[in-house]
Design an enzyme around this catalytic site. Sequence first.
Site, short mmCIF file in Angstrom:
data_model
loop_
_atom_site.label_atom_id
_atom_site.label_comp_id
_atom_site.label_asym_id
_atom_site.label_seq_id
_atom_site.Cartn_x
_atom_site.Cartn_y
_atom_site.Cartn_z
N HIS A 133 35.71 54.82 45.62
CA HIS A 133 36.15 56.21 45.64
C HIS A 133 34.92 57.03 46.03
CE1 HIS A 133 39.76 54.91 43.54
NE2 HIS A 133 38.93 54.20 42.78
N SER A 152 39.87 38.53 43.72
CA SER A 152 40.20 39.76 42.99
C SER A 152 40.15 40.96 43.92
CB SER A 152 39.38 39.96 41.72
OG SER A 152 40.03 40.94 40.93
N CYS A 188 36.04 36.31 41.04
CA CYS A 188 36.02 35.08 40.25
C CYS A 188 35.74 33.91 41.20
CB CYS A 188 37.35 34.89 39.51
SG CYS A 188 38.78 34.78 40.61
#
Length: 123
Positions: free
Chosen positions: A74, A69, A89
């Site tokens: 930020h 994934s 996952c």
Amino acid sequence: MNARVHRPAGIHLLADFHGIDPALLTTTADIDALLRAGAAAAGARILHSHFHSFGEALGVTGVVLLAESHISIHTWPEYGFAAADIFMCGDAQPQLALQVIEQALKPASRVVQTIERGGGGKI
């Protein structure tokens, strides 16, 4: 080619880090290397990364795409704040990526939400 198969079920960590030295939150190369180190610690396979700086002494936004994934971040150095998003996952261990990121950024405090993804349905 021997592709690994990953079930969509996984763990999604949302981490807010407060009280970080602003100097740790401004350099794209350093943040990229940090998230890559987190992915490696978690046992994830890196596919690609992309980071953007908003200017000298300003924040960075970026993502490391994983076969499992992603990890994104930020940063707001003017507030000593970073928000990280770690979703993995398969056999990857996102908690290990979180540990690497936290150890490097040394926040004064953190809030982490853990969300189980994909396991509540027919998967």
